[in-house]
Design a protein around this motif. Structure first.
Motif, PDB file in Angstrom:
ATOM      1  N   GLY A  48      18.832  27.429  59.292  1.00 22.23           N
ATOM      2  CA  GLY A  48      18.665  26.875  60.635  1.00 22.23           C
ATOM      3  C   GLY A  48      19.954  26.528  61.340  1.00 22.23           C
ATOM      4  N   ILE A  49      21.010  26.228  60.579  1.00 26.31           N
ATOM      5  CA  ILE A  49      22.264  25.787  61.198  1.00 26.31           C
ATOM      6  C   ILE A  49      23.458  26.644  60.773  1.00 26.31           C
ATOM      7  CG2 ILE A  49      23.910  23.871  61.428  1.00 26.31           C
ATOM      8  CD1 ILE A  49      21.245  23.326  62.839  1.00 26.31           C
ATOM      9  N   VAL A  50      23.722  26.700  59.483  1.00 29.06           N
ATOM     10  CA  VAL A  50      24.954  27.320  58.999  1.00 29.06           C
ATOM     11  C   VAL A  50      25.042  28.807  59.359  1.00 29.06           C
ATOM     12  CG1 VAL A  50      26.279  27.910  56.928  1.00 29.06           C
ATOM     13  CG2 VAL A  50      25.332  25.608  57.197  1.00 29.06           C
ATOM     14  N   ARG A  51      24.031  29.568  59.006  1.00 28.75           N
ATOM     15  CA  ARG A  51      24.103  31.018  59.264  1.00 28.75           C
ATOM     16  C   ARG A  51      24.227  31.358  60.746  1.00 28.75           C
ATOM     17  NH1 ARG A  51      20.557  34.429  54.896  1.00 28.75           N
ATOM     18  NH2 ARG A  51      21.685  33.661  53.081  1.00 28.75           N
ATOM     19  N   PRO A  52      23.389  30.783  61.609  1.00 33.53           N
ATOM     20  CA  PRO A  52      23.565  31.124  63.027  1.00 33.53           C
ATOM     21  C   PRO A  52      24.947  30.765  63.564  1.00 33.53           C
ATOM     22  CG  PRO A  52      21.468  30.013  62.686  1.00 33.53           C
ATOM     23  CD  PRO A  52      22.224  29.934  61.391  1.00 33.53           C
ATOM     24  N   LEU A  53      25.495  29.628  63.113  1.00 38.28           N
ATOM     25  CA  LEU A  53      26.831  29.248  63.587  1.00 38.28           C
ATOM     26  C   LEU A  53      27.903  30.185  63.041  1.00 38.28           C
ATOM     27  CD1 LEU A  53      26.593  25.374  63.460  1.00 38.28           C
ATOM     28  CD2 LEU A  53      26.877  26.784  65.502  1.00 38.28           C
ATOM     29  N   LEU A  54      27.817  30.519  61.765  1.00 39.33           N
ATOM     30  CA  LEU A  54      28.831  31.401  61.177  1.00 39.33           C
ATOM     31  C   LEU A  54      28.737  32.828  61.709  1.00 39.33           C
ATOM     32  CD1 LEU A  54      28.949  30.256  57.440  1.00 39.33           C
ATOM     33  CD2 LEU A  54      30.600  29.771  59.270  1.00 39.33           C
ATOM     34  N   ARG A  55      27.550  33.260  62.033  1.00 38.26           N
ATOM     35  CA  ARG A  55      27.359  34.628  62.535  1.00 38.26           C
ATOM     36  C   ARG A  55      27.549  34.737  64.039  1.00 38.26           C
ATOM     37  NH1 ARG A  55      22.069  36.425  59.003  1.00 38.26           N
ATOM     38  NH2 ARG A  55      23.207  36.676  57.051  1.00 38.26           N
ATOM     39  N   VAL A 105      25.737  19.981  51.832  1.00 39.70           N
ATOM     40  CA  VAL A 105      26.074  18.994  52.861  1.00 39.70           C
ATOM     41  C   VAL A 105      27.512  19.217  53.336  1.00 39.70           C
ATOM     42  CG1 VAL A 105      26.329  16.534  53.366  1.00 39.70           C
ATOM     43  CG2 VAL A 105      24.373  17.339  52.029  1.00 39.70           C
ATOM     44  N   GLN A 106      28.406  19.510  52.414  1.00 37.83           N
ATOM     45  CA  GLN A 106      29.797  19.765  52.815  1.00 37.83           C
ATOM     46  C   GLN A 106      29.904  21.023  53.678  1.00 37.83           C
ATOM     47  OE1 GLN A 106      31.437  17.321  52.889  1.00 37.83           O
ATOM     48  NE2 GLN A 106      32.684  16.924  51.085  1.00 37.83           N
ATOM     49  N   LEU A 107      29.140  22.051  53.344  1.00 37.63           N
ATOM     50  CA  LEU A 107      29.139  23.258  54.175  1.00 37.63           C
ATOM     51  C   LEU A 107      28.628  22.936  55.571  1.00 37.63           C
ATOM     52  CD1 LEU A 107      29.571  26.288  54.551  1.00 37.63           C
ATOM     53  CD2 LEU A 107      27.286  26.643  53.581  1.00 37.63           C
ATOM     54  N   LEU A 108      27.571  22.160  55.646  1.00 40.87           N
ATOM     55  CA  LEU A 108      27.048  21.746  56.950  1.00 40.87           C
ATOM     56  C   LEU A 108      28.113  20.988  57.739  1.00 40.87           C
ATOM     57  CD1 LEU A 108      24.715  21.349  58.989  1.00 40.87           C
ATOM     58  CD2 LEU A 108      24.139  19.266  57.706  1.00 40.87           C
ATOM     59  N   ARG A 109      28.770  20.038  57.110  1.00 38.41           N
ATOM     60  CA  ARG A 109      29.825  19.263  57.788  1.00 38.41           C
ATOM     61  C   ARG A 109      30.944  20.168  58.274  1.00 38.41           C
ATOM     62  NH1 ARG A 109      32.219  14.924  54.093  1.00 38.41           N
ATOM     63  NH2 ARG A 109      33.095  14.015  55.967  1.00 38.41           N
ATOM     64  N   ARG A 110      31.330  21.095  57.422  1.00 42.07           N
ATOM     65  CA  ARG A 110      32.433  21.999  57.771  1.00 42.07           C
ATOM     66  C   ARG A 110      32.076  22.847  58.983  1.00 42.07           C
ATOM     67  NH1 ARG A 110      33.957  27.300  56.013  1.00 42.07           N
ATOM     68  NH2 ARG A 110      36.202  27.545  56.198  1.00 42.07           N
ATOM     69  N   VAL A 111      30.911  23.439  58.970  1.00 41.63           N
ATOM     70  CA  VAL A 111      30.482  24.313  60.062  1.00 41.63           C
ATOM     71  C   VAL A 111      30.211  23.500  61.331  1.00 41.63           C
ATOM     72  CG1 VAL A 111      28.646  25.884  60.791  1.00 41.63           C
ATOM     73  CG2 VAL A 111      29.616  26.097  58.515  1.00 41.63           C
ATOM     74  N   ALA A 112      29.603  22.331  61.188  1.00 36.27           N
ATOM     75  CA  ALA A 112      29.262  21.512  62.348  1.00 36.27           C
ATOM     76  C   ALA A 112      30.484  20.933  63.046  1.00 36.27           C
ATOM     77  CB  ALA A 112      28.323  20.387  61.934  1.00 36.27           C
ATOM     78  N   SER A 113      31.625  20.908  62.365  1.00 30.93           N
ATOM     79  CA  SER A 113      32.838  20.351  62.979  1.00 30.93           C
ATOM     80  C   SER A 113      33.687  21.406  63.674  1.00 30.93           C
ATOM     81  CB  SER A 113      33.669  19.618  61.927  1.00 30.93           C
ATOM     82  OG  SER A 113      34.192  20.539  60.984  1.00 30.93           O
ATOM     83  N   ARG A 114      33.265  22.651  63.624  1.00 34.33           N
ATOM     84  CA  ARG A 114      33.999  23.712  64.316  1.00 34.33           C
ATOM     85  C   ARG A 114      33.826  23.554  65.828  1.00 34.33           C
ATOM     86  NH1 ARG A 114      32.888  29.341  61.448  1.00 34.33           N
ATOM     87  NH2 ARG A 114      32.400  29.735  63.613  1.00 34.33           N
ATOM     88  N   ASP A 116      33.176  25.626  68.225  1.00 34.52           N
ATOM     89  CA  ASP A 116      32.022  26.308  68.813  1.00 34.52           C
ATOM     90  C   ASP A 116      30.721  25.561  68.519  1.00 34.52           C
ATOM     91  OD1 ASP A 116      32.480  27.106  66.111  1.00 34.52           O
ATOM     92  OD2 ASP A 116      31.260  28.896  66.366  1.00 34.52           O
ATOM     93  N   ALA A 117      30.640  24.894  67.384  1.00 33.97           N
ATOM     94  CA  ALA A 117      29.449  24.113  67.048  1.00 33.97           C
ATOM     95  C   ALA A 117      29.409  22.823  67.867  1.00 33.97           C
ATOM     96  CB  ALA A 117      29.425  23.798  65.562  1.00 33.97           C
ATOM     97  N   ILE A 118      30.543  22.179  68.020  1.00 31.90           N
ATOM     98  CA  ILE A 118      30.608  20.943  68.805  1.00 31.90           C
ATOM     99  C   ILE A 118      30.215  21.230  70.250  1.00 31.90           C
ATOM    100  CG2 ILE A 118      32.159  19.167  69.701  1.00 31.90           C
ATOM    101  CD1 ILE A 118      33.675  19.405  66.992  1.00 31.90           C
ATOM    102  N   GLU A 119      30.642  22.365  70.762  1.00 24.10           N
ATOM    103  CA  GLU A 119      30.326  22.763  72.135  1.00 24.10           C
ATOM    104  C   GLU A 119      28.809  22.848  72.375  1.00 24.10           C
ATOM    105  OE1 GLU A 119      30.663  26.932  74.500  1.00 24.10           O
ATOM    106  OE2 GLU A 119      32.492  26.256  73.491  1.00 24.10           O
ATOM    107  N   ALA A 121      26.629  20.854  71.247  1.00 25.60           N
ATOM    108  CA  ALA A 121      26.106  19.476  71.285  1.00 25.60           C
ATOM    109  C   ALA A 121      24.878  19.300  70.394  1.00 25.60           C
ATOM    110  CB  ALA A 121      25.812  19.061  72.729  1.00 25.60           C
ATOM    111  N   LEU A 122      25.015  19.733  69.150  1.00 26.52           N
ATOM    112  CA  LEU A 122      23.919  19.606  68.197  1.00 26.52           C
ATOM    113  C   LEU A 122      23.856  18.216  67.572  1.00 26.52           C
ATOM    114  CD1 LEU A 122      24.303  23.048  66.375  1.00 26.52           C
ATOM    115  CD2 LEU A 122      22.724  22.456  68.241  1.00 26.52           C
ATOM    116  N   GLY A 123      24.950  17.468  67.676  1.00 26.12           N
ATOM    117  CA  GLY A 123      24.986  16.122  67.113  1.00 26.12           C
ATOM    118  C   GLY A 123      25.230  16.073  65.620  1.00 26.12           C
ATOM    119  N   LEU A 124      25.610  17.202  65.039  1.00 23.81           N
ATOM    120  CA  LEU A 124      25.831  17.244  63.593  1.00 23.81           C
ATOM    121  C   LEU A 124      27.289  16.998  63.216  1.00 23.81           C
ATOM    122  CD1 LEU A 124      23.579  20.332  62.794  1.00 23.81           C
ATOM    123  CD2 LEU A 124      23.051  17.914  62.398  1.00 23.81           C
ATOM    124  N   ASP A 125      28.157  16.915  64.185  1.00 24.58           N
ATOM    125  CA  ASP A 125      29.581  16.729  63.909  1.00 24.58           C
ATOM    126  C   ASP A 125      29.929  15.270  63.623  1.00 24.58           C
ATOM    127  OD1 ASP A 125      28.839  16.584  66.696  1.00 24.58           O
ATOM    128  OD2 ASP A 125      30.954  16.240  67.149  1.00 24.58           O
TER     129      ASP A 125
END
Length: 158
Positions: A48-55, A105-114, A116-119, A121-125
């Motif tokens: 739901g989060i990591v793959r769409p952001l990384l791809r 959880v660390q992968l989520l944090r890493r991806v959510a802090s990029r 493009d993810a912050i832009e 506004a998912l609130g996961l950063d």
């Protein structure tokens, strides 16, 4: 599930550090936490989060991404509630539940802090601020002996 098999193998190889508990009650609680994470969180975080952001697909369906982010926060809220009563997911000591959960959880944090993810506004950063018991758990886990050696090298540079 592969990581659970590895943790189980290590538990048998090094019984002095019982990752699946010393008693039947501990064993059951640890397996409960492992299964809760595997059944309710892992795929949600990854798919739901990591793959769409990384791809780079996250902007294709922003509403679905935001819904996934809300669901992830709900699941992490469950963990935060458990961690507000005990230092680790299944009690007072690090167990298989913590070891299975931390990479995700660390992968989520890493991806959510990029950026493009912050832009988006998912609130996961800001997981640490929104879920303080989870944030404190992450600090404890990062201080664990051997954590640094297990941290993926390519994550250190980004």
């Amino acid at each position: 599930m592969r990581s659970i098999a590895i943790v189980s193998f290590l538990d048998r190889m090094h019984p002095a550090l019982p990752l699946f508990g010393r008693t039947t009650e501990e064993h059951g609680r640890i397996w409960q936490r492992v299964c809760e994470f595997e059944n309710y969180a892992r795929d949600l975080i990854e798919m739901g989060i990591v793959r769409p952001l990384l791809r780079g697909d996250a902007k294709d369906d922003l509403e679905a991404m935001r819904a996934s982010a809300r669901h992830v926060m709900d699941v992490l809220g469950w963990m935060d509630r458990h961690l507000s009563h005990a230092p680790y997911l299944a009690g007072k000591e690090i167990t298989a539940a913590d070891i299975v959960t931390i990479p995700n959880v660390q992968l989520l944090r890493r991806v959510a802090s990029r950026p493009d993810a912050i832009e988006l506004a998912l609130g996961l950063d800001t997981l640490d601020a929104q879920l303080p018991a989870l944030g404190a758990w992450l600090v404890r886990m990062e201080a664990m002996t051997g954590y640094e050696a297990a941290y993926p090298p390519h994550w250190k540079s980004s």
